[in-house]
Design a protein around this motif. Structure first.
Motif, PDB file in Angstrom:
ATOM      1  N   LYS A  45       0.827  -1.204   0.000  1.00 42.17           N
ATOM      2  CA  LYS A  45       0.000   0.000   0.000  1.00 42.17           C
ATOM      3  C   LYS A  45       0.865   1.260   0.000  1.00 42.17           C
ATOM      4  N   ALA A  46       1.970   1.228   0.729  1.00 39.98           N
ATOM      5  CA  ALA A  46       2.870   2.375   0.762  1.00 39.98           C
ATOM      6  C   ALA A  46       3.494   2.596  -0.618  1.00 39.98           C
ATOM      7  N   ALA A  47       3.895   1.510  -1.283  1.00 41.20           N
ATOM      8  CA  ALA A  47       4.462   1.630  -2.633  1.00 41.20           C
ATOM      9  C   ALA A  47       3.412   2.166  -3.600  1.00 41.20           C
ATOM     10  N   GLU A  48       2.212   1.641  -3.498  1.00 39.79           N
ATOM     11  CA  GLU A  48       1.116   2.114  -4.361  1.00 39.79           C
ATOM     12  C   GLU A  48       0.859   3.605  -4.132  1.00 39.79           C
ATOM     13  N   TYR A  49       0.870   3.995  -2.877  1.00 37.06           N
ATOM     14  CA  TYR A  49       0.687   5.407  -2.524  1.00 37.06           C
ATOM     15  C   TYR A  49       1.753   6.276  -3.194  1.00 37.06           C
ATOM     16  N   LEU A  50       3.004   5.845  -3.098  1.00 31.19           N
ATOM     17  CA  LEU A  50       4.091   6.631  -3.703  1.00 31.19           C
ATOM     18  C   LEU A  50       3.951   6.703  -5.216  1.00 31.19           C
ATOM     19  N   PHE A  51       3.583   5.590  -5.847  1.00 27.49           N
ATOM     20  CA  PHE A  51       3.395   5.615  -7.302  1.00 27.49           C
ATOM     21  C   PHE A  51       2.221   6.504  -7.691  1.00 27.49           C
ATOM     22  N   THR A  52       1.178   6.485  -6.902  1.00 24.86           N
ATOM     23  CA  THR A  52      -0.023   7.273  -7.217  1.00 24.86           C
ATOM     24  C   THR A  52       0.156   8.746  -6.874  1.00 24.86           C
ATOM     25  N   ASN A  53       0.721   9.035  -5.716  1.00 26.71           N
ATOM     26  CA  ASN A  53       0.790  10.406  -5.221  1.00 26.71           C
ATOM     27  C   ASN A  53       2.185  11.020  -5.248  1.00 26.71           C
ATOM     28  N   GLY A  54       3.165  10.201  -5.511  1.00 25.60           N
ATOM     29  CA  GLY A  54       4.535  10.700  -5.465  1.00 25.60           C
ATOM     30  C   GLY A  54       5.112  11.057  -6.814  1.00 25.60           C
ATOM     31  N   HIS A  55       4.302  10.879  -7.887  1.00 28.59           N
ATOM     32  CA  HIS A  55       4.714  11.209  -9.249  1.00 28.59           C
ATOM     33  C   HIS A  55       5.925  10.408  -9.702  1.00 28.59           C
ATOM     34  N   TYR A  56       6.001   9.150  -9.246  1.00 24.79           N
ATOM     35  CA  TYR A  56       7.060   8.271  -9.716  1.00 24.79           C
ATOM     36  C   TYR A  56       6.588   7.585 -10.984  1.00 24.79           C
TER      37      TYR A  56
ATOM     38  N   LYS B  35       5.326   8.876 -13.587  1.00 23.17           N
ATOM     39  CA  LYS B  35       4.248   9.582 -14.273  1.00 23.17           C
ATOM     40  C   LYS B  35       4.608  11.053 -14.381  1.00 23.17           C
ATOM     41  N   THR B  36       4.147  11.687 -15.452  1.00 22.29           N
ATOM     42  CA  THR B  36       4.406  13.122 -15.618  1.00 22.29           C
ATOM     43  C   THR B  36       3.329  13.948 -14.931  1.00 22.29           C
ATOM     44  N   SER B  37       2.116  13.427 -14.870  1.00 23.04           N
ATOM     45  CA  SER B  37       1.043  14.111 -14.165  1.00 23.04           C
ATOM     46  C   SER B  37      -0.041  13.101 -13.837  1.00 23.04           C
ATOM     47  N   LYS B  38      -0.965  13.453 -12.955  1.00 26.21           N
ATOM     48  CA  LYS B  38      -2.046  12.532 -12.593  1.00 26.21           C
ATOM     49  C   LYS B  38      -2.882  12.206 -13.792  1.00 26.21           C
ATOM     50  N   GLY B  39      -3.244  10.958 -13.927  1.00 25.59           N
ATOM     51  CA  GLY B  39      -4.089  10.528 -15.021  1.00 25.59           C
ATOM     52  C   GLY B  39      -3.335  10.054 -16.237  1.00 25.59           C
ATOM     53  N   ASP B  40      -2.026  10.236 -16.311  1.00 27.16           N
ATOM     54  CA  ASP B  40      -1.236   9.777 -17.471  1.00 27.16           C
ATOM     55  C   ASP B  40      -1.012   8.301 -17.418  1.00 27.16           C
TER      56      ASP B  40
END
Length: 147
Positions: A129-140, A142-147
């Motif tokens: 869950k922590a890794a998922e959080y970082l990928f989702t909210n940490g911009h790892y 991804k260039t922006s949300k939704g990409d």
């Protein structure tokens, strides 16, 4: 008040200044006062730290110094998680990671990775869950949300 003479400093002191220990359920009083005993143990540790280290490894993890060294060799001198060669921590050695329920040794970790696992209670679901959080909210990745 009962008194006793320390075998090291030869000073008669109240018995309360002496540590106790048990043998076959019977409480005994040490022959050296607490201060002299502490000084003796610190000196013994300073003169031969590997003896103390091997005792702790054997007692806590059932590992010898040779077993520890084999683990380091198998891991190419690196942390099993992040691959750093810098163990960090107070003693500047890799930490023995183990299963807290079974006691089974898993690998050697740097201080940071070991602390991280502990802070997540060694729970893989929380770590995922922590890794998922970082990928989702940490911009790892991804260039922006939704990409």
């Amino acid at each position: 008040m009962s008194k006793k003479t320390c075998t090291k400093c030869n000073v008669e002191q109240p018995v309360i200044n002496f540590q106790t220990y048990k043998v076959k359920g019977q409480t005994k009083i040490r022959s050296q006062c607490a201060q002299c005993r502490n000084e003796s143990q610190k000196e013994r540790y300073r003169t031969n730290p590997d003896v103390h280290r091997e005792y702790l490894l054997k007692r806590k993890y059932n590992l010898s110094l040779e077993d520890y060294d084999k683990l380091i060799e198998q891991q190419d001198g690196k942390c099993a998680i992040c691959n750093t060669e810098n163990p960090g921590g107070h003693h500047k050695r890799f930490v023995v990671d183990h299963n807290h329920k079974t006691g089974e040794v898993r690998a050697l970790l740097c201080s940071t990775c070991n602390t991280g696992l502990g802070n997540f209670y060694d729970n893989p679901q929380i770590l995922l869950k922590a890794a998922e959080y970082l990928f989702t909210n940490g911009h790892y990745g991804k260039t922006s949300k939704g990409d």
